[in-house]
Design a protein around this motif. Structure first.
Motif, PDB file in Angstrom:
ATOM      1  N   ASP A 248       0.810  -1.428   0.241  1.00  0.00           N
ATOM      2  CA  ASP A 248       0.312   0.065  -0.230  1.00  0.00           C
ATOM      3  C   ASP A 248       1.272   1.283  -0.156  1.00  0.00           C
ATOM      4  O   ASP A 248       0.819   2.126  -0.356  1.00  0.00           O
ATOM      5  CB  ASP A 248      -0.830   0.143   1.069  1.00  0.00           C
ATOM      6  N   ALA A 249       1.684   1.233   0.476  1.00  0.00           N
ATOM      7  CA  ALA A 249       2.512   2.780   0.916  1.00  0.00           C
ATOM      8  C   ALA A 249       3.570   3.006  -1.478  1.00  0.00           C
ATOM      9  O   ALA A 249       3.416   3.555  -1.405  1.00  0.00           O
ATOM     10  CB  ALA A 249       4.072   1.972   1.538  1.00  0.00           C
ATOM     11  N   VAL A 250       3.715   1.420  -1.298  1.00  0.00           N
ATOM     12  CA  VAL A 250       4.494   1.976  -2.501  1.00  0.00           C
ATOM     13  C   VAL A 250       2.809   2.443  -3.717  1.00  0.00           C
ATOM     14  O   VAL A 250       3.242   3.170  -4.943  1.00  0.00           O
ATOM     15  CB  VAL A 250       4.810   0.397  -3.741  1.00  0.00           C
ATOM     16  N   HIS A 251       1.692   1.701  -3.630  1.00  0.00           N
ATOM     17  CA  HIS A 251       0.909   2.294  -4.314  1.00  0.00           C
ATOM     18  C   HIS A 251       0.575   3.883  -4.142  1.00  0.00           C
ATOM     19  O   HIS A 251       0.439   4.206  -5.060  1.00  0.00           O
ATOM     20  CB  HIS A 251      -0.285   1.371  -3.685  1.00  0.00           C
ATOM     21  N   LEU A 252       0.668   3.848  -2.664  1.00  0.00           N
ATOM     22  CA  LEU A 252       0.168   5.412  -2.919  1.00  0.00           C
ATOM     23  C   LEU A 252       1.596   6.436  -2.941  1.00  0.00           C
ATOM     24  O   LEU A 252       1.197   7.680  -3.222  1.00  0.00           O
ATOM     25  CB  LEU A 252       0.487   5.656  -1.132  1.00  0.00           C
ATOM     26  N   PHE A 253       2.336   5.679  -2.615  1.00  0.00           N
ATOM     27  CA  PHE A 253       3.742   7.041  -3.338  1.00  0.00           C
ATOM     28  C   PHE A 253       3.703   7.022  -5.532  1.00  0.00           C
ATOM     29  O   PHE A 253       3.954   7.580  -4.951  1.00  0.00           O
ATOM     30  CB  PHE A 253       4.923   6.797  -3.125  1.00  0.00           C
ATOM     31  N   ALA A 254       3.364   6.163  -5.674  1.00  0.00           N
ATOM     32  CA  ALA A 254       3.358   5.860  -6.768  1.00  0.00           C
ATOM     33  C   ALA A 254       2.136   7.099  -6.844  1.00  0.00           C
ATOM     34  O   ALA A 254       1.836   7.563  -8.612  1.00  0.00           O
ATOM     35  CB  ALA A 254       2.968   4.705  -7.935  1.00  0.00           C
ATOM     36  N   LYS A 255       0.741   7.001  -6.839  1.00  0.00           N
ATOM     37  CA  LYS A 255      -0.418   7.609  -7.141  1.00  0.00           C
ATOM     38  C   LYS A 255      -0.042   9.228  -6.622  1.00  0.00           C
ATOM     39  O   LYS A 255      -0.690   9.724  -7.448  1.00  0.00           O
ATOM     40  CB  LYS A 255      -1.278   6.957  -6.528  1.00  0.00           C
ATOM     41  N   ALA A 256       0.258   9.244  -5.496  1.00  0.00           N
ATOM     42  CA  ALA A 256       0.607  10.462  -5.510  1.00  0.00           C
ATOM     43  C   ALA A 256       2.004  11.666  -6.657  1.00  0.00           C
ATOM     44  O   ALA A 256       1.967  12.504  -7.239  1.00  0.00           O
ATOM     45  CB  ALA A 256       1.299  10.990  -4.062  1.00  0.00           C
ATOM     46  N   LEU A 257       2.837  10.313  -6.230  1.00  0.00           N
ATOM     47  CA  LEU A 257       4.059  11.159  -7.547  1.00  0.00           C
ATOM     48  C   LEU A 257       3.492  11.344  -8.464  1.00  0.00           C
ATOM     49  O   LEU A 257       3.757  12.425  -9.359  1.00  0.00           O
ATOM     50  CB  LEU A 257       5.357   9.713  -7.834  1.00  0.00           C
ATOM     51  N   GLY A 258       2.632  10.477  -9.469  1.00  0.00           N
ATOM     52  CA  GLY A 258       1.690  10.849 -10.526  1.00  0.00           C
ATOM     53  C   GLY A 258       0.408  11.976 -10.757  1.00  0.00           C
ATOM     54  O   GLY A 258       1.271  12.567 -11.662  1.00  0.00           O
ATOM     55  N   ASP A 259       0.095  12.389  -9.294  1.00  0.00           N
ATOM     56  CA  ASP A 259      -0.899  13.226  -9.714  1.00  0.00           C
ATOM     57  C   ASP A 259       0.208  14.280  -9.614  1.00  0.00           C
ATOM     58  O   ASP A 259      -0.402  15.256 -10.352  1.00  0.00           O
ATOM     59  CB  ASP A 259      -1.352  13.391  -8.024  1.00  0.00           C
ATOM     60  N   LEU A 260       0.823  14.520  -8.795  1.00  0.00           N
ATOM     61  CA  LEU A 260       2.105  15.789  -8.849  1.00  0.00           C
ATOM     62  C   LEU A 260       2.558  16.405  -9.998  1.00  0.00           C
ATOM     63  O   LEU A 260       3.036  17.384 -10.857  1.00  0.00           O
ATOM     64  CB  LEU A 260       3.071  15.711  -7.701  1.00  0.00           C
ATOM     65  N   ASP A 261       2.642  15.139 -11.192  1.00  0.00           N
ATOM     66  CA  ASP A 261       3.706  15.105 -12.237  1.00  0.00           C
ATOM     67  C   ASP A 261       2.530  15.214 -13.025  1.00  0.00           C
ATOM     68  O   ASP A 261       3.077  16.632 -13.694  1.00  0.00           O
ATOM     69  CB  ASP A 261       4.317  13.774 -12.758  1.00  0.00           C
TER      70      ASP A 261
END
Length: 631
Positions: free
Chosen positions: A102-115
């Motif tokens: 879930d941590a990797v999942h959340l990190f990837a989602k936040a990083l994609g939204d930020l990009d």
């Protein structure tokens, strides 16, 4: 093999690597040299993150291959692990895997939204420097803002970075393994999905596997030591019997549990000590988890109900007065003999005979007691008026303060007569005073018919020290009860007793000068075995006996149900009849009328002279019917 989570993991890993991988950026030429932001440090960070994601993916594939479900891991999480004050207890490997995923999942989602909102550039940073990545705070804010549904449920954080709105599954260990019994969330708390019948059945199963420790105190006929074959009591192994012991046995047979009965360490019921702030007796053992139940003649009071739980009452009662009947059996005709003892009367009779014979003898030898006969008397010669019969008549007349015809003439006979007159004066005065006191005491004794009469009399009275009856007088707001309590507190030596048996003994030895106040069932038990004891007046209050349990005990409902069934079937009535009127000398004071219908209520044979039309009625109605009472 579950492939959907695996594909999702690969997708998020690929997205993360896409955004984290260093990009080539062309900057303005300086001195004709082209530079990039890619460096050895970036390559090291990229390699480390890629290796971590590889191992996470590998472990996840192994869990999927062995068909270990990762959904529902919320049941394995504790509420403390998701709170700001979480404790550093190690998590299970399955829980760590789910959280890492879930941590990797959340990190990837936040990083994609930020990009998508702005271009991200990777810059070289010095670990020992003060410079920070300009997009770090933005990424952290995106991770706090974004919401993702992962393996551990909905993932979202508050402004401080702590996870919120966590939903946990409540599981219970049963014979078949862990079973989900409800859910918990911070808003509504625990929500159990089990039905009442399922919860009750679980409590029954738990109760059958336990050995309950039951605390009690010695008090006839509720709990007593068993009698030996020689009539004594066995205290070596603490073998107990009594009404409460049979009651516990009946309940255990209905609920199928084992139990051990032990006596309270200090032998008291339970009273709160304001100085120490602690309870004693059976109540203290319940509060300290030394016992699971407390049974005996334990009264349900408001003060005790504040700290322990009570079952429904198994006996209703009240407080009354135990007093001794008049021990004087003299008939009305010979009541005048009662003021003095038989020894005194024998001494007076002996003195009367001795003085009469002495007066007759001395008068015979004294010449002054011989006189000439009267001229009308046909007897010739000298006569003596103190013959044997005359001497007895003279002494009897002096004894009843009436005198006689003859008077002594000689000095010797006058001395004897004077001594006798002085003796009769003292004797008659003492007898008169004792007769007056005897009649007044008898009158006062017959006036003690209620608590008001007892409070106004000079008779001493007391209760069990520290018991519920003592507490009733202590806390009562009625003036008469306050007066009685102050009277009992002021007496020296104390009028209190340490047990009901001691109180009954004081009444028997008090000869009408002591009364004992206690519960009506105990009074009934005493009057069944001591025929010279009676209950005076009615009940001063209404109270009940119950079984005490620790606060929040899950067995209270089951025991209430068992007591209700015993009450409906009449088993409690049978047990009371057994221990009040049969065992340990019961029924010694029953009259012929009391024995008449004994078999009607508690036997198999009905008396032969009962009318046939009465045989179909219940026992209670038979005893109250006018045709039955007429026999």
């Amino acid at each position: 093999m579950p492939t959907t989570p695996l594909r999702r993991l690969r997708e998020y890993n690929r997205t993360s690597l896409t955004y984290i991988a260093p990009r080539r950026k062309v900057v303005p030429r300086r001195a004709g040299v082209a530079t990039t932001t890619f460096s050895k440090f970036n390559l090291f960070c990229f390699s480390l993150l890629s290796l971590s994601l590889f191992w996470i993916s590998l472990i996840f594939i192994l869990f999927s291959f062995f068909q270990i479900p990762l959904s529902g891991y919320s049941s394995s999480l504790s509420s403390s692990s998701c709170s700001p004050h979480s404790s550093p207890h190690p998590l299970s490997p399955q829980t760590e895997m789910a959280l890492m995923y879930d941590a990797v999942h959340l990190f990837a989602k936040a990083l994609g939204d930020l990009d998508r909102s702005r271009p991200i550039e990777v810059a070289r940073l010095d670990c020992e420097g003060d410079d920070t990545w300009i997009y770090g705070n933005s990424l952290v804010n995106y991770m706090k803002w974004v919401q993702v549904r992962g393996l551990t449920g909905l993932i979202k954080f508050d402004a401080k970075g702590f996870r919120r709105d966590v939903t946990l599954d409540i599981v219970e260990l049963t014979k078949t393994g862990l079973v989900k019994v409800g859910r918990w969330n911070p808003t509504s708390g625990a929500n159990y999905t089990k039905s009442y019948r399922e919860v009750e059945q679980d409590i029954v199963e738990e109760l059958r596997r336990k050995n309950l420790v039951i605390s009690s105190v010695l008090e006839p006929p509720y709990v007593m030591l068993q009698e030996n074959s020689d009539g004594g009591t066995d205290s070596s192994q603490q073998r107990l019997e009594g009404f409460c012991i049979d009651l516990v046995r009946e309940i255990s047979q209905m609920l199928l549990f084992n139990y051990t009965v032990k006596l309270a360490d200090d032998g008291t019921y339970g009273m709160f000590d304001a100085d120490s702030g602690k309870w004693n007796g059976m109540i203290r053992e319940l509060l300290e988890q030394k016992a699971d139940l407390a049974i005996g003649d334990l009264t349900i009071t408001h003060e005790r109900e504040q700290v322990v739980d009570f079952t429904v009452p198994w006996m209703n009662l009240g407080v009354s007065i135990l007093y001794r009947k008049s021990s004087k059996k003299t008939s009305f005709f010979f009541r005048f003999l009662s003021p003095v003892s038989a020894d005194v009367w024998l001494s007076v009779a002996s003195a009367y005979l001795v003085v009469s014979v002495m007066l007759f003898t001395i008068a015979r030898f004294s010449p002054y007691e011989w006189t000439e006969s009267h001229q009308c008397d046909t007897t010739e010669g000298r006569i003596n008026e103190f013959s044997l019969l005359g001497s007895f008549w003279f002494c009897f007349g002096s004894l009843v303060q009436q005198g006689g015809n003859a008077l002594p003439r000689a000095i010797s006979t006058r001395i004897i007569a004077g001594v006798w007159w002085f003796f009769t004066l003292i004797m008659i005065s003492s007898y008169t005073a004792n007769l007056t006191a005897f009649l007044m005491a008898e009158r006062l004794e017959t006036l003690v018919e209620s608590v008001d009469d007892l409070a106004k009399s000079q008779i001493q009275y007391g209760t069990l020290n520290g018991g519920s009856t003592w507490n009733f007088f202590r806390t009562s707001k009625l003036a008469i009860y306050q007066k009685m309590f102050n009277f009992m507190e002021s007496q020296t030596p104390t009028v209190y007793s340490t047990s009901n048996e001691e109180g009954v003994s004081k009444v028997l030895k008090g000869d009408g000068q002591y009364a004992y106040i206690m519960e009506s069932p105990s009074i009934e038990f005493a009057t069944e075995r001591h025929c010279d004891l009676i209950q005076v007046g009615g009940l001063l209050n209404s109270r009940s006996y119950g079984i005490a349990l620790p606060p929040g005990s899950p067995y209270r409902t089951l025991i209430n149900s068992a007591l209700g069934k015993l009450q409906e079937t009449g088993r409690l009535t049978d047990l009371k009849h057994k221990w009040w009127k049969v065992e340990r000398g019961g029924g010694a004071c029953q009259t012929k009328d009391d024995h008449y219908f004994e078999n009607c209520c508690h036997g198999d044979k009905v008396p032969a002279n009962v009318p046939e039309r009465m045989l179909g009625l219940p026992c209670e109605r038979m005893l109250e019917h006018p045709l039955i009472k007429s026999f």
